[in-house]
Write a protein that holds these residues in place. Structure first.
Motif, PDB file in Angstrom:
ATOM      1  N   ARG A   1     -65.109  42.542  40.448  1.00  0.00           N
ATOM      2  CA  ARG A   1     -63.887  43.310  40.238  1.00  0.00           C
ATOM      3  C   ARG A   1     -63.032  43.197  41.512  1.00  0.00           C
ATOM      4  O   ARG A   1     -63.463  43.608  42.591  1.00  0.00           O
ATOM      5  N   CYS A   2     -61.862  42.617  41.355  1.00  0.00           N
ATOM      6  CA  CYS A   2     -60.923  42.463  42.458  1.00  0.00           C
ATOM      7  C   CYS A   2     -59.822  43.500  42.288  1.00  0.00           C
ATOM      8  O   CYS A   2     -59.166  43.546  41.242  1.00  0.00           O
ATOM      9  N   GLU A   3     -59.616  44.306  43.298  1.00  0.00           N
ATOM     10  CA  GLU A   3     -58.554  45.295  43.270  1.00  0.00           C
ATOM     11  C   GLU A   3     -57.515  44.941  44.309  1.00  0.00           C
ATOM     12  O   GLU A   3     -57.845  44.560  45.440  1.00  0.00           O
ATOM     13  N   PHE A   4     -56.246  45.037  43.917  1.00  0.00           N
ATOM     14  CA  PHE A   4     -55.160  44.629  44.812  1.00  0.00           C
ATOM     15  C   PHE A   4     -54.005  45.607  44.742  1.00  0.00           C
ATOM     16  O   PHE A   4     -53.970  46.502  43.903  1.00  0.00           O
TER      17      PHE A   4
ATOM     18  N   ILE B   1     -49.644  39.951  33.983  1.00  0.00           N
ATOM     19  CA  ILE B   1     -49.394  41.380  33.809  1.00  0.00           C
ATOM     20  C   ILE B   1     -48.599  41.850  35.027  1.00  0.00           C
ATOM     21  O   ILE B   1     -49.094  41.811  36.159  1.00  0.00           O
ATOM     22  N   GLY B   2     -47.374  42.312  34.814  1.00  0.00           N
ATOM     23  CA  GLY B   2     -46.552  42.750  35.930  1.00  0.00           C
ATOM     24  C   GLY B   2     -46.367  41.637  36.945  1.00  0.00           C
ATOM     25  O   GLY B   2     -45.959  40.524  36.603  1.00  0.00           O
ATOM     26  N   LYS B   3     -46.698  41.919  38.197  1.00  0.00           N
ATOM     27  CA  LYS B   3     -46.552  40.937  39.267  1.00  0.00           C
ATOM     28  C   LYS B   3     -47.819  40.109  39.475  1.00  0.00           C
ATOM     29  O   LYS B   3     -47.873  39.276  40.382  1.00  0.00           O
ATOM     30  N   ALA B   4     -48.840  40.342  38.646  1.00  0.00           N
ATOM     31  CA  ALA B   4     -50.119  39.641  38.797  1.00  0.00           C
ATOM     32  C   ALA B   4     -50.204  38.463  37.833  1.00  0.00           C
ATOM     33  O   ALA B   4     -49.799  38.551  36.671  1.00  0.00           O
ATOM     34  N   LEU B   5     -50.762  37.362  38.323  1.00  0.00           N
ATOM     35  CA  LEU B   5     -50.960  36.145  37.534  1.00  0.00           C
ATOM     36  C   LEU B   5     -52.364  35.619  37.794  1.00  0.00           C
ATOM     37  O   LEU B   5     -52.767  35.462  38.946  1.00  0.00           O
TER      38      LEU B   5
ATOM     39  N   ASP C   1     -47.405  38.702  43.113  1.00  0.00           N
ATOM     40  CA  ASP C   1     -46.040  38.678  43.631  1.00  0.00           C
ATOM     41  C   ASP C   1     -45.798  37.431  44.486  1.00  0.00           C
ATOM     42  O   ASP C   1     -45.186  37.495  45.559  1.00  0.00           O
ATOM     43  N   GLY C   2     -46.299  36.291  44.021  1.00  0.00           N
ATOM     44  CA  GLY C   2     -46.088  35.024  44.712  1.00  0.00           C
ATOM     45  C   GLY C   2     -47.078  34.696  45.796  1.00  0.00           C
ATOM     46  O   GLY C   2     -47.002  33.609  46.398  1.00  0.00           O
ATOM     47  N   HIS C   3     -48.046  35.590  46.068  1.00  0.00           N
ATOM     48  CA  HIS C   3     -49.050  35.339  47.097  1.00  0.00           C
ATOM     49  C   HIS C   3     -50.368  34.948  46.438  1.00  0.00           C
ATOM     50  O   HIS C   3     -50.863  35.642  45.546  1.00  0.00           O
TER      51      HIS C   3
ATOM     52  N   PRO D   1     -56.520  33.450  53.784  1.00  0.00           N
ATOM     53  CA  PRO D   1     -56.874  33.674  55.190  1.00  0.00           C
ATOM     54  C   PRO D   1     -56.476  35.065  55.669  1.00  0.00           C
ATOM     55  O   PRO D   1     -55.329  35.485  55.543  1.00  0.00           O
ATOM     56  N   ALA D   2     -57.440  35.794  56.180  1.00  0.00           N
ATOM     57  CA  ALA D   2     -57.244  37.154  56.700  1.00  0.00           C
ATOM     58  C   ALA D   2     -58.588  37.617  57.244  1.00  0.00           C
ATOM     59  O   ALA D   2     -59.591  36.889  57.184  1.00  0.00           O
TER      60      ALA D   2
END
Length: 211
Positions: free
Chosen positions: A208-211, A5-9, A34-36, A147-148
């Motif tokens: 639930r993961c929100e980004f 969906i959009g930039k999310a995979l 978005d590739g991350h 990692p963060a």
């Protein structure tokens, strides 16, 4: 199952083995934005690594799924061989709209533990519902994070690019960030944080993961 969906995979791996499985990764979920890679598996490290490293990287503990009673999802018969291969009990293919995608799958292992997972993806969220039962003592749900720096606030884990909120219809025995490892390049490993949610009764856990 592959959800976009959009930039999310989001990708969920369900048991459909045509050749001997190399990893105990049933119902593992990867999340990319978005590739991350925000939710990730452990990788491989090396096929010539020590037995303990091979067991870790190929085992359930290095994947975003549920571990029952401290064991792998399938009995290990050797360095690269699992027995009693898992079979998908039920799988619902991906359903997509312009703003939402969803898929489900379920398995029951050789010892009677069952895991039913539904994954729902939107443009700014991932919702995962895990129904687990049939285990003896404990079950641990793991989310392996990019990692963060993360902090725990009540039932949430908050990081710079991702926020996870956990709900459960039974008491949670343990909710903590622990250290883990990943190997994104052959024979190299690095540390990453892992959220572990431990329960002792059959239950439904919602993430639930929100980004």
């Amino acid at each position: 199952h592959v959800l976009r969906i959009g930039k999310a995979l989001a990708v969920m791996r369900y048991p459909r083995f045509r050749f001997r499985p190399s990893h105990a990764d049933a119902l593992h979920v990867d999340l990319w934005l978005d590739g991350h890679n925000l939710l990730r598996d452990g990788g491989t490290l090396s096929y010539a690594a020590a037995a303990a490293d091979i067991a870790y990287y190929s085992g359930v503990a290095s994947h975003n799924t549920v571990q029952f009673d401290g064991r792998d999802q399938m009995p290990r018969l050797g360095r690269f061989l699992f027995g009693d291969w898992l079979k998908t009990k039920m799988s619902v293919p991906e359903g997509h709209t312009a703003h939402h995608a969803e898929a489900s799958s379920e398995y029951t292992d050789a010892e009677g533990a069952s895991h039913f997972r539904t994954v729902s993806l939107g443009r700014s969220y991932l919702h995962v519902k895990d129904s687990i039962r049939g285990f003896r003592d404990t079950a641990v749900l793991r989310w392996r994070l990019a990692p963060a720096k993360y902090r725990i606030e009540n039932d949430m884990v908050i990081g710079p690019k991702l926020r996870l909120k956990i709900g459960c219809n039974q008491p949670i025995k343990r909710f903590e960030l622990v250290g883990g490892f990943e190997s994104s390049d052959y024979f190299r490993q690095s540390a990453l944080p892992v959220l572990e949610i431990e329960v002792s009764d059959s239950c439904v856990i919602e993430t639930r993961c929100e980004f």
